[in-house]
Motif scaffolding. Structure first.
Motif, PDB file in Angstrom:
ATOM      1  N   MET A  88     -54.551 -43.579 -13.113  1.00 12.62           N
ATOM      2  CA  MET A  88     -53.932 -44.385 -12.053  1.00 12.62           C
ATOM      3  C   MET A  88     -53.348 -43.509 -10.959  1.00 12.62           C
ATOM      4  SD  MET A  88     -53.250 -47.386 -10.895  1.00 12.62           S
ATOM      5  CE  MET A  88     -53.561 -48.450 -12.291  1.00 12.62           C
ATOM      6  N   SER A  89     -52.706 -42.380 -11.356  1.00  5.78           N
ATOM      7  CA  SER A  89     -52.114 -41.487 -10.358  1.00  5.78           C
ATOM      8  C   SER A  89     -53.181 -40.844  -9.496  1.00  5.78           C
ATOM      9  CB  SER A  89     -51.267 -40.412 -11.041  1.00  5.78           C
ATOM     10  OG  SER A  89     -52.060 -39.626 -11.883  1.00  5.78           O
ATOM     11  N   LYS A  90     -54.332 -40.494 -10.116  1.00  4.16           N
ATOM     12  CA  LYS A  90     -55.412 -39.903  -9.335  1.00  4.16           C
ATOM     13  C   LYS A  90     -55.989 -40.919  -8.362  1.00  4.16           C
ATOM     14  CE  LYS A  90     -59.577 -37.367  -9.437  1.00  4.16           C
ATOM     15  NZ  LYS A  90     -60.272 -36.259  -9.841  1.00  4.16           N
ATOM     16  N   THR A  91     -56.122 -42.173  -8.800  1.00  2.93           N
ATOM     17  CA  THR A  91     -56.611 -43.239  -7.922  1.00  2.93           C
ATOM     18  C   THR A  91     -55.687 -43.430  -6.729  1.00  2.93           C
ATOM     19  OG1 THR A  91     -57.627 -44.396  -9.790  1.00  2.93           O
ATOM     20  CG2 THR A  91     -57.216 -45.681  -7.805  1.00  2.93           C
ATOM     21  N   ARG A  92     -54.388 -43.418  -6.994  1.00  2.84           N
ATOM     22  CA  ARG A  92     -53.408 -43.566  -5.918  1.00  2.84           C
ATOM     23  C   ARG A  92     -53.488 -42.388  -4.958  1.00  2.84           C
ATOM     24  NH1 ARG A  92     -49.259 -43.731  -8.862  1.00  2.84           N
ATOM     25  NH2 ARG A  92     -49.247 -45.982  -9.226  1.00  2.84           N
ATOM     26  N   GLU A  93     -53.691 -41.198  -5.506  1.00  3.68           N
ATOM     27  CA  GLU A  93     -53.770 -40.001  -4.660  1.00  3.68           C
ATOM     28  C   GLU A  93     -54.997 -40.050  -3.753  1.00  3.68           C
ATOM     29  OE1 GLU A  93     -54.266 -35.147  -5.130  1.00  3.68           O
ATOM     30  OE2 GLU A  93     -53.923 -36.402  -6.882  1.00  3.68           O
ATOM     31  N   VAL A  94     -56.140 -40.470  -4.311  1.00  2.00           N
ATOM     32  CA  VAL A  94     -57.374 -40.570  -3.516  1.00  2.00           C
ATOM     33  C   VAL A  94     -57.199 -41.558  -2.370  1.00  2.00           C
ATOM     34  CG1 VAL A  94     -59.777 -41.347  -3.569  1.00  2.00           C
ATOM     35  CG2 VAL A  94     -58.921 -39.857  -5.371  1.00  2.00           C
ATOM     36  N   LEU A  95     -56.492 -42.667  -2.630  1.00  2.00           N
ATOM     37  CA  LEU A  95     -56.312 -43.696  -1.607  1.00  2.00           C
ATOM     38  C   LEU A  95     -55.280 -43.302  -0.563  1.00  2.00           C
ATOM     39  CD1 LEU A  95     -56.871 -46.576  -0.554  1.00  2.00           C
ATOM     40  CD2 LEU A  95     -55.098 -47.388  -2.136  1.00  2.00           C
ATOM     41  N   LEU A  96     -54.153 -42.718  -0.997  1.00  2.00           N
ATOM     42  CA  LEU A  96     -53.032 -42.472  -0.090  1.00  2.00           C
ATOM     43  C   LEU A  96     -53.055 -41.096   0.566  1.00  2.00           C
ATOM     44  CD1 LEU A  96     -50.117 -44.073  -2.159  1.00  2.00           C
ATOM     45  CD2 LEU A  96     -51.523 -45.119  -0.377  1.00  2.00           C
ATOM     46  N   ASN A  97     -53.735 -40.141  -0.044  1.00  2.54           N
ATOM     47  CA  ASN A  97     -53.725 -38.783   0.507  1.00  2.54           C
ATOM     48  C   ASN A  97     -54.214 -38.706   1.952  1.00  2.54           C
ATOM     49  OD1 ASN A  97     -53.245 -35.898  -0.079  1.00  2.54           O
ATOM     50  ND2 ASN A  97     -55.431 -35.713   0.283  1.00  2.54           N
ATOM     51  N   PRO A  98     -55.276 -39.442   2.335  1.00  5.31           N
ATOM     52  CA  PRO A  98     -55.742 -39.343   3.732  1.00  5.31           C
ATOM     53  C   PRO A  98     -54.807 -39.970   4.760  1.00  5.31           C
ATOM     54  CG  PRO A  98     -57.476 -40.180   2.283  1.00  5.31           C
ATOM     55  CD  PRO A  98     -56.188 -40.250   1.522  1.00  5.31           C
ATOM     56  N   ILE A  99     -53.805 -40.716   4.325  1.00  4.13           N
ATOM     57  CA  ILE A  99     -52.945 -41.395   5.287  1.00  4.13           C
ATOM     58  C   ILE A  99     -51.938 -40.427   5.904  1.00  4.13           C
ATOM     59  CG2 ILE A  99     -51.268 -43.257   5.609  1.00  4.13           C
ATOM     60  CD1 ILE A  99     -52.679 -44.772   3.366  1.00  4.13           C
ATOM     61  N   PHE A 100     -51.252 -39.641   5.072  1.00  4.21           N
ATOM     62  CA  PHE A 100     -50.251 -38.713   5.590  1.00  4.21           C
ATOM     63  C   PHE A 100     -50.580 -37.249   5.280  1.00  4.21           C
ATOM     64  CE2 PHE A 100     -47.673 -42.631   5.171  1.00  4.21           C
ATOM     65  CZ  PHE A 100     -47.285 -42.745   6.498  1.00  4.21           C
ATOM     66  N   ASN A 101     -51.059 -36.972   4.074  1.00  6.49           N
ATOM     67  CA  ASN A 101     -51.258 -35.574   3.675  1.00  6.49           C
ATOM     68  C   ASN A 101     -52.515 -34.955   4.276  1.00  6.49           C
ATOM     69  OD1 ASN A 101     -48.947 -35.665   2.064  1.00  6.49           O
ATOM     70  ND2 ASN A 101     -50.087 -36.455   0.305  1.00  6.49           N
ATOM     71  N   ASP A 102     -53.551 -35.759   4.458  1.00  5.40           N
ATOM     72  CA  ASP A 102     -54.819 -35.223   4.970  1.00  5.40           C
ATOM     73  C   ASP A 102     -55.433 -36.207   5.953  1.00  5.40           C
ATOM     74  OD1 ASP A 102     -56.882 -33.413   5.241  1.00  5.40           O
ATOM     75  OD2 ASP A 102     -57.963 -34.085   3.460  1.00  5.40           O
ATOM     76  N   ASN A 103     -54.633 -36.601   6.938  1.00  5.12           N
ATOM     77  CA  ASN A 103     -55.070 -37.619   7.889  1.00  5.12           C
ATOM     78  C   ASN A 103     -56.271 -37.132   8.701  1.00  5.12           C
ATOM     79  OD1 ASN A 103     -54.915 -39.072  10.698  1.00  5.12           O
ATOM     80  ND2 ASN A 103     -53.741 -40.336   9.290  1.00  5.12           N
ATOM     81  N   PRO A 104     -57.327 -37.957   8.816  1.00  2.90           N
ATOM     82  CA  PRO A 104     -58.539 -37.510   9.511  1.00  2.90           C
ATOM     83  C   PRO A 104     -58.337 -37.161  10.985  1.00  2.90           C
ATOM     84  CG  PRO A 104     -58.651 -39.852   8.983  1.00  2.90           C
ATOM     85  CD  PRO A 104     -57.480 -39.296   8.253  1.00  2.90           C
ATOM     86  N   ILE A 105     -57.378 -37.806  11.656  1.00  2.00           N
ATOM     87  CA  ILE A 105     -57.110 -37.494  13.064  1.00  2.00           C
ATOM     88  C   ILE A 105     -56.005 -36.459  13.188  1.00  2.00           C
ATOM     89  CG2 ILE A 105     -56.269 -38.403  15.265  1.00  2.00           C
ATOM     90  CD1 ILE A 105     -57.682 -40.981  14.718  1.00  2.00           C
TER      91      ILE A 105
END
Length: 224
Positions: free
Chosen positions: A1-18
Motif C-alpha cells: 500500500m505504501s509503495k502504491t501511494r508513493e507511485v501515485l503521489l511522488n510525481p505531484i511534489f517530489n518529482d513533478n514533471p513540470i
C-alpha cells in the motif's frame, strides 16, 4: 500500500514533471490564459498518460525491443485521436480554442517518458497509477498558472467576472502581460522557487562543484 501511494503521489511534489523535470512546458505557456480550457487540457493529458502507461505495460513482454518506440507512439496517438474526437463531439468551442495542442500531446515528453521509463518495466496497475500521478502533477501546475493568469489578466475566475474591467464599466484595467504566454515562465519560476525552498533536496548541485568533486576524487596515475 505504501509503495502504491508513493507511485501515485511522488510525481505531484517530489518529482513533478513540470517543476522538477521541466517537461510539458509548451502547453503550460499556450493554454493557461483560461482556467476552463486549462482543465480540459489537464483531463486530456492525464487520460492519455494513464491509459498509455496501462496499455504499454500490459503488452510490454510482447513488444520487440527494436520497434518499442513505434508501438508506444501508436498507442499514444490512438488515445489522443480518441480524446480529440470526443472533445469535438461534446465541446467543439473548447476544441477550437485548444487547436493543435490536443494533438501535440502525442509528442509530449511526459507521455512518452513515462511509457518508456516506467510502464516498460512495471506491471499494469502501478503503471496506471504512475501515469495518473504524473497527470495530476502536471495538472496542478497548469491550474495554478491558469488561475493567476485569468484572474490578473481578465479579472475573472473560471469565466465568472470577479474584478469588473474598465471596458465593462468597472475599475480594473486588466493586466495584459498576464495574458501573454511569457507570463507563464515567471509564474512557473516562482512556483519552482517556492517548491525548492520547501523541499531543499530538489536543488541541484552547481556544476562547478560537481567538476571540482570529480577532480578531487579522480585517481592520479603515477608517472612512469
Amino acid at each position: 500500500m505504501s509503495k502504491t501511494r508513493e507511485v501515485l503521489l511522488n510525481p505531484i511534489f517530489n518529482d513533478n514533471p513540470i517543476a522538477l523535470q521541466i517537461l510539458g512546458i509548451c502547453s503550460a505557456l499556450a493554454v493557461t490564459s483560461n482556467l476552463y480550457v486549462t482543465l480540459i487540457m489537464c483531463v486530456a493529458l492525464t487520460s492519455v498518460v494513464s491509459l498509455s502507461n496501462l496499455f504499454v505495460s500490459i503488452i510490454r513482454h510482447h513488444i520487440p525491443t527494436n520497434v518499442r518506440m513505434i508501438i508506444q507512439m501508436t498507442i499514444v496517438a490512438s488515445l489522443v485521436i480518441l480524446v480529440d474526437e470526443l472533445l469535438k463531439a461534446y465541446d467543439y468551442e473548447s476544441s477550437k480554442t485548444l487547436s493543435v495542442f490536443v494533438g501535440l500531446i502525442i509528442t509530449n515528453c511526459i507521455v512518452m517518458g513515462r511509457a518508456e521509463g516506467f510502464a516498460m518495466q512495471n506491471s499494469p496497475w502501478p503503471s496506471f497509477l504512475d501515469g495518473l500521478g504524473n497527470g495530476i502533477g502536471y495538472s496542478l501546475i497548469l491550474i495554478i498558472v491558469a488561475t493567476i493568469r485569468e484572474f490578473f489578466g481578465s479579472g475573472s475566475f473560471f469565466g465568472y467576472e470577479i474584478l469588473v474591467l474598465v471596458q465593462n464599466g468597472g475599475w480594473y484595467p486588466g493586466n495584459n502581460f498576464a495574458l501573454l504566454p511569457l507570463s507563464s515562465f515567471f509564474i512557473i519560476g516562482v512556483f519552482i522557487w517556492l517548491l525548492r525552498s520547501w523541499k531543499t533536496g530538489q536543488i541541484e548541485e552547481p556544476e562547478y562543484r560537481i567538476a571540482r568533486n570529480n577532480l578531487e576524487t579522480k585517481e592520479v596515475k603515477p608517472r612512469i
